[in-house]
Design a protein around this motif. Sequence first.
Motif, PDB file in Angstrom:
ATOM      1  N   ARG A  18      62.227  54.003  -0.775  1.00 19.27           N
ATOM      2  CA  ARG A  18      61.954  52.576  -0.855  1.00 19.27           C
ATOM      3  C   ARG A  18      61.329  52.162   0.473  1.00 19.27           C
ATOM      4  O   ARG A  18      61.970  52.239   1.527  1.00 19.27           O
ATOM      5  CB  ARG A  18      63.199  51.758  -1.129  1.00 19.27           C
ATOM      6  CG  ARG A  18      62.928  50.255  -1.115  1.00 19.27           C
ATOM      7  CD  ARG A  18      64.099  49.433  -1.590  1.00 19.27           C
ATOM      8  NE  ARG A  18      64.221  49.507  -3.042  1.00 19.27           N
ATOM      9  CZ  ARG A  18      64.846  48.597  -3.792  1.00 19.27           C
ATOM     10  NH1 ARG A  18      65.402  47.557  -3.218  1.00 19.27           N
ATOM     11  NH2 ARG A  18      64.918  48.740  -5.093  1.00 19.27           N
ATOM     12  N   LEU A  19      60.083  51.767   0.418  1.00 15.93           N
ATOM     13  CA  LEU A  19      59.379  51.269   1.589  1.00 15.93           C
ATOM     14  C   LEU A  19      59.517  49.754   1.657  1.00 15.93           C
ATOM     15  O   LEU A  19      59.553  49.086   0.621  1.00 15.93           O
ATOM     16  CB  LEU A  19      57.905  51.655   1.534  1.00 15.93           C
ATOM     17  CG  LEU A  19      57.586  53.132   1.307  1.00 15.93           C
ATOM     18  CD1 LEU A  19      56.076  53.338   1.308  1.00 15.93           C
ATOM     19  CD2 LEU A  19      58.250  54.002   2.339  1.00 15.93           C
ATOM     20  N   SER A  20      59.591  49.236   2.866  1.00 15.20           N
ATOM     21  CA  SER A  20      59.721  47.798   3.071  1.00 15.20           C
ATOM     22  C   SER A  20      58.516  47.262   3.824  1.00 15.20           C
ATOM     23  O   SER A  20      57.968  47.951   4.693  1.00 15.20           O
ATOM     24  CB  SER A  20      60.989  47.477   3.876  1.00 15.20           C
ATOM     25  OG  SER A  20      62.146  47.914   3.203  1.00 15.20           O
ATOM     26  N   CYS A  21      58.132  46.047   3.503  1.00 18.20           N
ATOM     27  CA  CYS A  21      57.068  45.348   4.226  1.00 18.20           C
ATOM     28  C   CYS A  21      57.589  43.957   4.567  1.00 18.20           C
ATOM     29  O   CYS A  21      57.764  43.115   3.678  1.00 18.20           O
ATOM     30  CB  CYS A  21      55.814  45.245   3.382  1.00 18.20           C
ATOM     31  SG  CYS A  21      54.518  44.213   4.122  1.00 18.20           S
ATOM     32  N   SER A  22      57.863  43.743   5.844  1.00 19.34           N
ATOM     33  CA  SER A  22      58.313  42.446   6.308  1.00 19.34           C
ATOM     34  C   SER A  22      57.099  41.619   6.697  1.00 19.34           C
ATOM     35  O   SER A  22      56.302  42.034   7.545  1.00 19.34           O
ATOM     36  CB  SER A  22      59.258  42.618   7.499  1.00 19.34           C
ATOM     37  OG  SER A  22      59.662  41.367   7.987  1.00 19.34           O
ATOM     38  N   ALA A  23      56.948  40.458   6.074  1.00 14.62           N
ATOM     39  CA  ALA A  23      55.755  39.641   6.266  1.00 14.62           C
ATOM     40  C   ALA A  23      56.087  38.353   6.994  1.00 14.62           C
ATOM     41  O   ALA A  23      57.096  37.707   6.681  1.00 14.62           O
ATOM     42  CB  ALA A  23      55.128  39.323   4.908  1.00 14.62           C
ATOM     43  N   SER A  24      55.247  37.978   7.939  1.00 14.54           N
ATOM     44  CA  SER A  24      55.371  36.683   8.595  1.00 14.54           C
ATOM     45  C   SER A  24      54.005  36.014   8.564  1.00 14.54           C
ATOM     46  O   SER A  24      52.969  36.681   8.595  1.00 14.54           O
ATOM     47  CB  SER A  24      55.882  36.840  10.030  1.00 14.54           C
ATOM     48  OG  SER A  24      55.010  37.658  10.781  1.00 14.54           O
ATOM     49  N   GLY A  25      54.032  34.697   8.459  1.00 14.66           N
ATOM     50  CA  GLY A  25      52.782  33.947   8.373  1.00 14.66           C
ATOM     51  C   GLY A  25      52.122  34.036   7.015  1.00 14.66           C
ATOM     52  O   GLY A  25      50.933  33.718   6.881  1.00 14.66           O
ATOM     53  N   VAL A  26      52.884  34.469   6.007  1.00 14.79           N
ATOM     54  CA  VAL A  26      52.345  34.653   4.659  1.00 14.79           C
ATOM     55  C   VAL A  26      53.173  33.855   3.675  1.00 14.79           C
ATOM     56  O   VAL A  26      54.385  34.027   3.611  1.00 14.79           O
ATOM     57  CB  VAL A  26      52.368  36.144   4.246  1.00 14.79           C
ATOM     58  CG1 VAL A  26      51.907  36.291   2.797  1.00 14.79           C
ATOM     59  CG2 VAL A  26      51.496  36.969   5.162  1.00 14.79           C
ATOM     60  N   ASN A  27      52.516  33.009   2.894  1.00 10.38           N
ATOM     61  CA  ASN A  27      53.161  32.329   1.770  1.00 10.38           C
ATOM     62  C   ASN A  27      52.837  33.143   0.528  1.00 10.38           C
ATOM     63  O   ASN A  27      51.670  33.275   0.151  1.00 10.38           O
ATOM     64  CB  ASN A  27      52.640  30.895   1.644  1.00 10.38           C
ATOM     65  CG  ASN A  27      53.348  30.132   0.550  1.00 10.38           C
ATOM     66  OD1 ASN A  27      53.635  30.683  -0.522  1.00 10.38           O
ATOM     67  ND2 ASN A  27      53.630  28.864   0.797  1.00 10.38           N
TER      68      ASN A  27
END
Length: 125
Positions: A18-27
């Motif tokens: 399971r890969l994770s992608c933490s996003a900031s500045g994204v709606n």
Amino acid sequence: VQLVESGGGLVQAGGSLRLSCSASGVNFNDYTIGWFRQAPGKEREGLICISNADRSTYYSPSVKDRFTIISDDAKNTVYLQVNDLKPDHTAVYYCAADLLYGLNFLDNADYIDHWGQGTQVTVSS
């Protein structure tokens, strides 16, 4: 926009990750967010995404039934669940975000504005 992947590593054939992608500045309602991979000597390949506007999932036929994308809006994180891994799945996996919609997102890596740094997945036989 910042995207940070994690969760890659070495796994035996038949295993799961399971890969994770933490996003900031994204709606997530405005941006399509999804996953690509790039194997050595090959072009970057679009795998699966959750599209903006209608939040539908789009995927490459090559990953159907094996890859799943999950969005946790509360954590602004997107996950890629990969099952039954095979050695030819060895690649750097990238998270991406853009205003492109659906299959246009998966088919046009050159036009995507935002990328994570990538996480290496190595599948041993």
